[in-house]
Design a protein around this motif. Structure first.
Motif, short mmCIF file in Angstrom:
data_model
loop_
_atom_site.label_atom_id
_atom_site.label_comp_id
_atom_site.label_asym_id
_atom_site.label_seq_id
_atom_site.Cartn_x
_atom_site.Cartn_y
_atom_site.Cartn_z
N HIS A 139 -5.92 7.55 -11.52
CA HIS A 139 -4.96 8.42 -10.85
C HIS A 139 -4.40 9.47 -11.81
O HIS A 139 -4.20 10.63 -11.42
CB HIS A 139 -3.82 7.59 -10.25
CG HIS A 139 -4.19 6.95 -8.94
ND1 HIS A 139 -3.87 5.66 -8.61
CD2 HIS A 139 -4.90 7.44 -7.89
CE1 HIS A 139 -4.34 5.39 -7.41
NE2 HIS A 139 -4.97 6.44 -6.95
N SER A 178 -7.31 1.44 -7.56
CA SER A 178 -6.14 2.24 -7.25
C SER A 178 -4.84 1.48 -7.52
O SER A 178 -3.83 1.75 -6.90
CB SER A 178 -6.20 2.64 -5.78
OG SER A 178 -6.36 1.47 -5.00
N GLU A 213 1.92 11.02 -4.29
CA GLU A 213 1.86 12.42 -3.89
C GLU A 213 2.36 13.35 -4.99
O GLU A 213 3.54 13.68 -5.04
CB GLU A 213 2.70 12.64 -2.62
CG GLU A 213 2.14 11.91 -1.41
CD GLU A 213 3.02 12.09 -0.18
OE1 GLU A 213 4.20 12.41 -0.33
OE2 GLU A 213 2.50 11.89 0.92
N PRO A 236 0.86 -1.19 0.00
CA PRO A 236 0.00 0.00 0.00
C PRO A 236 0.89 1.23 0.00
O PRO A 236 1.94 1.23 0.64
CB PRO A 236 -0.77 -0.11 1.32
CG PRO A 236 0.05 -0.98 2.19
CD PRO A 236 0.91 -1.86 1.31
N THR A 237 0.50 2.24 -0.73
CA THR A 237 1.35 3.42 -0.82
C THR A 237 0.52 4.68 -0.96
O THR A 237 -0.70 4.62 -1.15
CB THR A 237 2.33 3.30 -2.01
OG1 THR A 237 3.24 4.37 -1.97
CG2 THR A 237 1.60 3.32 -3.33
N ILE A 238 1.21 5.80 -0.89
CA ILE A 238 0.54 7.08 -1.12
C ILE A 238 1.24 7.73 -2.32
O ILE A 238 2.46 7.90 -2.32
CB ILE A 238 0.69 8.02 0.10
CG1 ILE A 238 0.23 7.34 1.40
CG2 ILE A 238 -0.04 9.33 -0.13
CD1 ILE A 238 -1.26 7.23 1.57
N ALA A 241 -2.67 13.84 -2.29
CA ALA A 241 -2.24 12.51 -1.85
C ALA A 241 -3.32 11.51 -2.21
O ALA A 241 -4.50 11.73 -1.93
CB ALA A 241 -2.00 12.51 -0.35
N TYR A 242 -2.93 10.45 -2.89
CA TYR A 242 -3.90 9.43 -3.30
C TYR A 242 -3.40 8.06 -2.86
O TYR A 242 -2.22 7.73 -3.07
CB TYR A 242 -4.08 9.44 -4.81
CG TYR A 242 -4.72 10.71 -5.32
CD1 TYR A 242 -6.11 10.80 -5.42
CD2 TYR A 242 -3.95 11.80 -5.67
CE1 TYR A 242 -6.70 11.98 -5.86
CE2 TYR A 242 -4.54 12.98 -6.11
CZ TYR A 242 -5.92 13.06 -6.21
OH TYR A 242 -6.51 14.22 -6.63
N GLU A 243 -4.32 7.30 -2.25
CA GLU A 243 -3.94 5.96 -1.83
C GLU A 243 -3.85 5.06 -3.06
O GLU A 243 -4.63 5.20 -4.00
CB GLU A 243 -4.98 5.39 -0.87
CG GLU A 243 -4.93 6.05 0.50
CD GLU A 243 -5.92 5.45 1.48
OE1 GLU A 243 -6.65 4.51 1.11
OE2 GLU A 243 -5.95 5.92 2.62
N LEU A 250 -2.31 0.85 -4.37
CA LEU A 250 -1.65 -0.42 -4.05
C LEU A 250 -0.68 -0.71 -5.19
O LEU A 250 -1.08 -0.73 -6.35
CB LEU A 250 -2.68 -1.56 -4.00
CG LEU A 250 -3.32 -1.91 -2.67
CD1 LEU A 250 -4.26 -3.10 -2.86
CD2 LEU A 250 -2.30 -2.23 -1.59
#
Lengths: 242, 717
Positions: B574, B618, B534, B530-532, B539-541, B543
């Motif tokens: 995204h 995501s 940026e 899991p990551t962010i 900021a968007y979550e 995977l």
């Protein structure tokens, strides 16, 4: 010269319309007076401005020139509220095509006016409506809708509706135009009988014979009054033939 | 109100009943959508509040780490020390441990990882009777009690039980190490900390691969120790507090007290519970769209109503002229039209209430499927229906009064003689050109000139029809997209099994798997992180999926660019949100393994090599070597993808893998599909309802508009 004060004075009244790029002068400097206790007939061929004249007097249209005086006041200068009061208290309209409200019965068409124009108390409305229907010979047709009535009957309802307001002036636009001879005569009798107690009847028609029952006849042509004729002894409607 | 007006109004409506019915339907659909959707939102919110309140959901969970346990009396003494200071309302001491659940499924042996929660329950009582915190079965009036604390009886978590068809009276086998026990299922139970079965660290719900079993402490101890014993061990405490404001101090005191006993504890606060977090965030995510959708429907129905009533009142203008000629006051005329407005509003509201019955039934079904056990009865929140009625009344009145007020300002003669509304305007240059065009049929010339003469009327008809159609098509597109997203997600996944590991494990964990399991074709080690993402301040979550062989695991549909070493591929979603293109750089927050030990989160700048259009929400993709270079996770993996011959399900292999050290779940692709469908259930269901509502709305608006147009052209008043 008539010593009685006229109900309405029309002085040099004009009415013109613009239709596209063309200006039509429907009335040109018409002058006459409307007196109480009189039947006045305006005669003229189609398109001469009869109905236009009637509409100006009825307060549903406004002249573009001249004066239309009611009780000394110019109708063009009345506010919307005063104009509504004028139509409510002074004028009774009998339209050529009746203009009854289609989804009300004959009685309800009259009740409608009594309730909402004359503000008559609910308790009296029914009785008065029945009286009016009886006065035009339709006492037993009150529950019929306009589409269930003949042209003559609809016209009589229309007259009863106009009489419901007990107006000072009754305006009738071609009241016999859509009717057969005998029905037409009945209608005319009704109208003529109204012209008393300070009330006045103004009929516009193209039928010259109707001029015989009038106290005064105005001949209209191309929006102008050609001549005004006074009948000292108007013919009774019963003797009228056309 | 005098009765002639009412009679006239009623007769007017009866004379044009279809038209008025459709108008009422238009506003009714708005009322129904507004009331039902808001009610459903309220039901979801109240339902969540209710289940957490009635189940006495914990404020704090204290779990002993590293397999530590303490005697019941030791834990009790610690709790007694803090009980008064921190106003502890309820406490429950439990023994929680992992097990394997063996059962028959589709005539084969199925082994699933699970968890036993041993609780203090007196003989003859049910878990509902004696459990103060995280009370199971709180929604049942008289749950089946344990026969005896040592009766080898259990309650089983409801979603897991439903997934595999466990019924009361059936036997399941629970294994822990060498200890095995057959337990009779007393009942299915909703367990508060697993209302939605998702564990810490899970990327997806795991109700099919994680079973929770409730046992009396005595039976749990027997399974835990292998013997029947009077000893009572505890490794998990759940508490409810009167005042959560002192939470930090309580945690500090508890940490010290447990440390004095040589035990390290981990705290989980109420909002950190993954199940609760998931349910609430799911509701929060849906809340906005749930509020917007009925507003859109109401908006379109209001627009349709405005346009239709405006046109209808216009068609009544000759009658207004007669009223005025008869001397009727403007105020009285407006009252008359307000009666028509009120009739439509009342009829529309009643229709809306009727329509909300089937809508509520659909929503009730969706709500019950969401939690899978009976919560609050789906009752009506009258305030929304009242608001709906008030809005409908205001709309109908304003939609009748405003055009009527405009109409009474005209000269009676104009409307009586029909001059009003007959445009005095020229047909314009275009109309003139058309007039000279001999090749155009007269009917077409007439149509075009009519539109040119009354452009606003034409535009309003087109707008009304267009908006209602757009609404219907919009919902249909969203519905189709949701279905397509589900399909393409499935199509995008080439793997047959996804094996999740317990944290990071050496890649060698998969050594020998292929040889040991006939039918297993390929084993692909992988890291899922899991990551962010940026970009600038946003900021968007996301995977990040990094299988060793990306092509064999995922069928990535590249919209732009390509997969390249040292770079990342992000989703179309995204890319749109962040306005990024291949070649742009992005900051990615990732856990990086430090030179000594442990992870720390670091922001890394990575170039985007491509944008994929797979409907994996995501998902981002990165070659495994690249991810390892960035994170230092050399030789480590946290997941494994398996491809089997013909994609078939191999139960024996599943059972073998799940029992291996370091493996936490083994999910077949079909399980994932089922879960995704369930996850999107409410969304798709809601959209389907909206599409149906908007279809009826569109039909009603279009029919009404054309009917009024037809009447206008007949010259009927």
């Amino acid at each position: 010269m008539n010593a009685v004060e006229p109900l309405i004075k029309v002085e040099n009244m004009s009415k013109s319309y613009t239709m596209g790029e063309v200006t039509v002068n429907a009335l040109r400097e018409v002058t006459f007076d409307l007196f109480p206790d009189q039947v006045t007939v305006i005669l003229g061929p189609s398109g001469c401005g009869k109905t236009t004249l009637l509409n100006q007097i009825g307060g549903i249209d406004t002249p573009t020139g001249g004066k239309l005086l009611v009780g000394g006041r110019e109708i063009q200068k009345l506010s919307q509220k005063e104009l509504t009061d004028y139509r409510r208290k002074m004028i009774g309209f009998v339209f050529q095509f009746f203009n009854l409200i289609p989804n009300l019965t004959a009685r309800e068409n009259i009740e409608f006016v009594l309730e909402y124009v004359m503000d008559m108390p609910s308790g009296e409305v029914k009785r008065r409506a029945q009286e009016l229907l009886a006065s035009v010979g339709l006492g037993d047709r009150g529950d019929h809708f306009p589409y269930q009535l003949s042209g003559g009957e609809q016209q009589r309802v229309s007259i009863a509706r106009a009489l419901a307001k007990d107006p000072r002036i009754l305006l009738a636009d071609e009241p016999t135009g859509e009717l057969d001879y005998s029905t037409g005569k009945k209608i005319l009798e009704l109208l003529v009988s109204f012209a008393n107690n300070g009330r006045s009847v103004l009929i516009v028609t193209h039928n010259k014979e109707l001029g015989k029952i009038a106290n005064r006849v105005l001949h209209l042509r191309d929006g102008r009054v050609l001549r005004e004729v006074t009948n000292e002894r108007p013919m009774p409607v019963s003797q009228l033939e056309w | 109100m005098r009765k002639t007006f009412i009679k006239k109004g009623l007769r007017e409506i009866w004379a044009h009943k279809i038209q008025y019915f459709l108008l009422a339907l238009v506003i009714g659909l708005g009322v129904a959508a507004y009331s039902s959707f808001n009610d459903f939102g309220r039901y979801r919110k109240d339902g969540l509040d209710q289940i957490f309140e009635e189940s006495n959901f914990m404020d704090l969970q204290v779990r002993m780490n590293y397999g530590s346990t303490l005697n019941e009396s030791e834990v009790l003494s610690i709790l007694k020390e803090v009980e008064d200071t921190y106003e502890i309302d309820g406490r429950e001491m439990r023994l929680v441990f992992e097990v394997f659940i063996e059962h028959e499924y589709e005539k084969e042996l199925k082994i699933t990882r699970g968890e036993v929660i041993g609780q203090f329950v007196s003989g003859g009582n049910s878990p509902k009777d004696d459990i103060e915190v995280n009370t199971p079965l709180f929604y049942v009036d008289d749950p089946e009690p344990y026969s005896t604390p040592v009766g080898d009886e259990c309650y089983i978590e409801r979603k897991f039980a439903k997934a595999y068809g466990f019924d009361p009276g059936e036997l399941i086998n629970i294994n822990r190490g060498n200890v095995s026990k057959n337990l009779e299922i007393k009942e299915q139970a909703a367990i508060p900390e697993y209302f939605f079965v998702i564990r810490e660290g899970d990327f997806a719900p795991s109700e099919r691969s994680f079973g929770v079993v409730l046992l009396p402490m005595e039976t749990a101890m027997e399974l835990y120790t292998g013997n029947r014993t009077d000893q009572r061990l505890v490794n998990d405490v759940v508490l409810t507090l009167n005042d959560t404001g002192k939470m930090d101090n309580l945690k500090e005191d508890l940490r010290r007290s447990f440390e004095r006993k040589g035990v390290v504890v981990k705290f989980t606060e109420k909002d950190e519970n993954p199940s609760r977090y998931f349910l609430i965030s799911d509701y929060e995510n849906d809340k906005e769209s749930m509020a917007v959708m009925p507003a859109i429907i109401f908006g379109v129905s209001a627009f349709g109503l405005v346009m239709a009533l405006r046109r209808m009142i216009r068609s009544h203008r000759p009658q207004i002229g007669i009223f005025k000629a008869l001397g009727m006051r403007d105020r009285t005329i407006l009252i008359y039209f307000s009666i028509i407005g009120i009739f439509i509003a009342i009829l529309g509201t009643l229709l809306g209430y009727l329509l909300s019955i089937p809508l509520n039934m659909v929503f009730q079904g969706l709500g019950e499927r969401m939690l899978d056990f009976p919560v609050e009865h789906y009752n009506i929140t009258y305030i929304y229906y009242l608001y709906g009625a008030v809005i409908s009344m205001i709309l109908c009145l304003s939609c009748t009064l405003i055009p009527a007020a405009l109409a009474v300002r005209v000269k009676p003669i104009d409307v009586i003689q029909g001059k009003e509304g007959v445009s005095r305007k020229q047909v314009g240059r275009l109309g003139g050109v058309l007039g000279r065009s001999r090749w155009l049929p007269v009917s077409l010339k007439l149509t075009i000139r009519n539109q040119l003469r009354k452009p606003f009327k034409s535009l309003s008809t087109i707008m009304g029809v267009g908006m209602s159609l757009a609404l219907f098509l919009g919902f249909m597109m969203v519905f189709e997209s949701a279905i397509a997203a589900l399909d393409s997600t499935t199509e995008g996944m080439e793997w047959d099994y996804e094996v999740m590991l317990d944290g990071f494990q050496p890649e060698t964990i998969t050594t020998g798997w292929e040889d040991e399991h006939p039918g297993m074709e390929d084993v692909v080690p992988s890291i899922i992180l899991p990551t962010i993402l940026e970009p600038d301040d946003d900021a968007y979550e996301a995977l990040i999926y990094s299988p060793d062989d990306l092509d064999s695991v995922y069928d990535i549909d590249m919209e732009r660019g390509q997969i390249r070493e040292g770079m990342i591929v992000i989703s179309w979603y995204h890319a749109e949100k962040m306005g990024l293109e291949p070649g742009d750089t992005i900051h990615v927050e990732l856990p990086v393994l430090g030179p000594r030990a442990g992870f720390r989160m670091e922001r890394k700048e990575i170039t985007i090599s491509g944008i994929h259009s797979n409907h994996l929400g995501s998902a981002a993709f990165m070659p495994l070597a690249t991810l390892r270079n960035i994170t230092g996770l050399e030789g480590l993996i946290n997941s494994v993808y398996i491809m089997t011959e013909d994609g078939r399900q191999i139960r024996e292999m599943e059972n073998d893998l799940i029992e291996r050290e370091g493996v936490t779940s083994v999910s077949h692709i079909s399980d994932r599909e089922g879960l995704m469908e369930q996850y999107l259930d409410i969304f798709i269901g809601t959209i389907a309802v909206m599409a149906a509502v908007s279809m009826i709305l569109a039909g009603a608006i279009i029919y009404t508009m054309f009917r009024i147009s037809a009447r206008e052209h007949r010259g009927v008043s």
